[in-house]
Design an enzyme around this catalytic site. Structure first.
Site, PDB file in Angstrom:
ATOM      1  N   LYS A 116       0.943   1.569 -11.409  1.00 44.10           N
ATOM      2  CA  LYS A 116       1.056   0.365 -10.581  1.00 44.10           C
ATOM      3  C   LYS A 116       2.420  -0.244 -10.891  1.00 44.10           C
ATOM      4  O   LYS A 116       2.553  -1.121 -11.750  1.00 44.10           O
ATOM      5  CB  LYS A 116      -0.084  -0.601 -10.893  1.00 44.10           C
ATOM      6  CG  LYS A 116      -0.173  -1.783  -9.923  1.00 44.10           C
ATOM      7  CD  LYS A 116      -1.456  -2.557 -10.154  1.00 44.10           C
ATOM      8  CE  LYS A 116      -1.509  -3.847  -9.359  1.00 44.10           C
ATOM      9  NZ  LYS A 116      -1.714  -3.674  -7.931  1.00 44.10           N
TER      10      LYS A 116
HETATM   11  N1  PPE Z   1      -4.032   0.219  -3.805  1.00 46.27           N
HETATM   12  C1  PPE Z   1      -2.936  -0.547  -3.920  1.00 46.27           C
HETATM   13  C2  PPE Z   1      -1.659  -0.046  -3.361  1.00 46.27           C
HETATM   14  C3  PPE Z   1      -3.026  -1.784  -4.544  1.00 46.27           C
HETATM   15  O1  PPE Z   1      -1.929  -2.535  -4.659  1.00 46.27           O
HETATM   16  C4  PPE Z   1      -4.260  -2.232  -5.030  1.00 46.27           C
HETATM   17  C5  PPE Z   1      -4.379  -3.576  -5.679  1.00 46.27           C
HETATM   18  C6  PPE Z   1      -5.387  -1.401  -4.893  1.00 46.27           C
HETATM   19  C7  PPE Z   1      -5.233  -0.175  -4.279  1.00 46.27           C
HETATM   20  C8  PPE Z   1      -6.732  -1.786  -5.432  1.00 46.27           C
HETATM   21  O2  PPE Z   1      -6.748  -1.704  -6.838  1.00 46.27           O
HETATM   22  P1  PPE Z   1      -7.669  -2.662  -7.726  1.00 46.27           P
HETATM   23  O3  PPE Z   1      -7.136  -4.029  -7.572  1.00 46.27           O
HETATM   24  O4  PPE Z   1      -7.541  -2.128  -9.089  1.00 46.27           O
HETATM   25  O5  PPE Z   1      -9.046  -2.546  -7.196  1.00 46.27           O
HETATM   26  N2  PPE Z   1      -3.506  -4.544  -5.167  1.00 46.27           N
HETATM   27  C9  PPE Z   1      -3.248  -5.743  -5.921  1.00 46.27           C
HETATM   28  C10 PPE Z   1      -2.026  -6.438  -5.414  1.00 46.27           C
HETATM   29  C11 PPE Z   1      -2.167  -7.438  -4.346  1.00 46.27           C
HETATM   30  C12 PPE Z   1      -0.877  -8.174  -4.082  1.00 46.27           C
HETATM   31  O6  PPE Z   1      -0.605  -8.451  -2.907  1.00 46.27           O
HETATM   32  O7  PPE Z   1      -0.142  -8.483  -5.026  1.00 46.27           O
HETATM   33  C13 PPE Z   1      -4.490  -6.605  -6.008  1.00 46.27           C
HETATM   34  O8  PPE Z   1      -5.422  -6.433  -5.222  1.00 46.27           O
HETATM   35  O9  PPE Z   1      -4.534  -7.435  -6.902  1.00 46.27           O
END
Ligand code: PPE
Length: 307
Positions: free
Chosen positions: A158
């Site tokens: 990430k």
């Molecule tokens: N894919 C991506 C590309 C992504 O950024 C997130 C989280 C997810 C999947 C889901 O992962 P998880 O949160 O572990 O379930 N995106 C974060 C960023 C949001 C933002 O705009 O900043 C979030 O949901 O916190």
């Protein structure tokens, strides 16, 4: 606009929100060298609870490892820092954003001598895809941008830089009147949203792209996999062709910010009945029952913040 809280954690110290500044020539600004997390803390009847803190810290350590950017603090130190930060800022529910970045020192791509800095902030963050989204569902498109390709930018990390791709997706979607976009991977199979993982339901079976489809290993994704397994709902992690999105009975996003958000149309094609479907609703309800503290935390997902 962000509403400031009192403190931000920086390399082991709590500093005033306004003082959490970096030099413009910090390595991260030119070269995108940061890894970060997004974590939610929920208000429950027994006080604030941080959702899956251990897993988020682990993913941040994984991201740092991939980028050869060792975090100069232990998991335990990061854990305590986040708990203490939420407590100090007096928030009952919030979003926590730890960031590991390469700081100020040398210029140039090779960054071995720049210090690795850690900041942790938190703030109140409402519904990511709009208030209505969780019940009514959102209108989305398939992006004209593909997701980052394998062996270009590592999707399992990430990293700040990955979000340049997300920004292209999200800006295009919003300009065209959609709430969010779904990207295809390099091979043309369904990958994920700009900030969410995706699930597709057809004939009672749940499908989600595998980690090899350039997706972030989402912690909400993992939570939904656990809830579905518990409910005896079959989940298949497999490559998903684009057109499967159009003929699905239900499609939903998962993410820390987006939580569990139904999708009601894709490229203006109605998904299923055009509203939140029964499997989405069932999983969403189970998810919210745990994070709202209405059902016992049977998976050990919640960390108390304390008084
Ligand atoms: N894919 C991506 C590309 C992504 O950024 C997130 C989280 C997810 C999947 C889901 O992962 P998880 O949160 O572990 O379930 N995106 C974060 C960023 C949001 C933002 O705009 O900043 C979030 O949901 O916190």
């Amino acid at each position: 606009m962000l509403t400031p809280t009192e403190k931000i954690w920086h390399n082991g110290r709590f500093i005033p929100w306004q003082e959490a500044k970096i030099h413009v020539l910090s390595h991260v600004v030119s070269y995108g060298s940061s890894v970060f997390e997004g974590i939610r803390c929920y208000e429950t009847p027994s006080g604030p609870r941080i959702f899956r803190l251990r897993e988020h810290i682990r993913r941040m350590e994984d991201s740092s490892k991939i980028y050869r950017m060792p975090v100069p603090f232990s998991s335990q130190q990061l854990r305590e820092a986040m708990i203490e930060l939420v407590r100090l800022n007096g928030l009952s529910s919030c979003y926590i954003r730890p960031i590991v970045l390469r700081g100020y020192g040398e210029m140039g791509v090779h960054s071995g001598r720049n210090p690795v800095e850690v900041y942790i902030a938190c703030w109140e963050w409402g519904k990511y895809l709009g208030e209505e989204a969780l019940a009514a569902g959102v209108d989305v498109c398939v992006s004209s941008w593909n997701r980052i390709a394998p062996n270009t930018l590592p999707a399992l990390a990430k990293a700040g830089g990955n979000y340049l791709n997300s920004q292209l997706m999200r800006m295009e979607a919003n300009l065209n009147g959609y709430v969010e976009a779904i990207a295809l991977d390099e091979a043309g199979y369904v990958s994920e949203g700009s900030g969410e993982n995706i699930f597709v339901v057809r004939d009672g079976k749940i499908f989600t792209p595998p980690l090899g489809a350039s997706v972030l290993p989402g912690i909400t994704r993992d939570s939904i996999l656990q809830l579905a397994a518990e409910a005896g709902l079959p989940v298949i992690e497999t490559i998903i062709p684009r057109e499967m999105l159009y003929i699905a009975d239900e499609v939903f996003f998962t993410g820390t910010a987006a939580e569990v958000s139904p999708i009601r149309s894709i490229d203006r094609i109605t998904v299923g009945a055009g509203c939140r479907g029964p499997i989405t609703e069932r999983l969403q309800k189970e998810f919210f029952a745990i994070i709202d503290g209405k059902k016992p935390d049977r998976f050990g997902w919640l960390t108390p913040v304390g008084a």
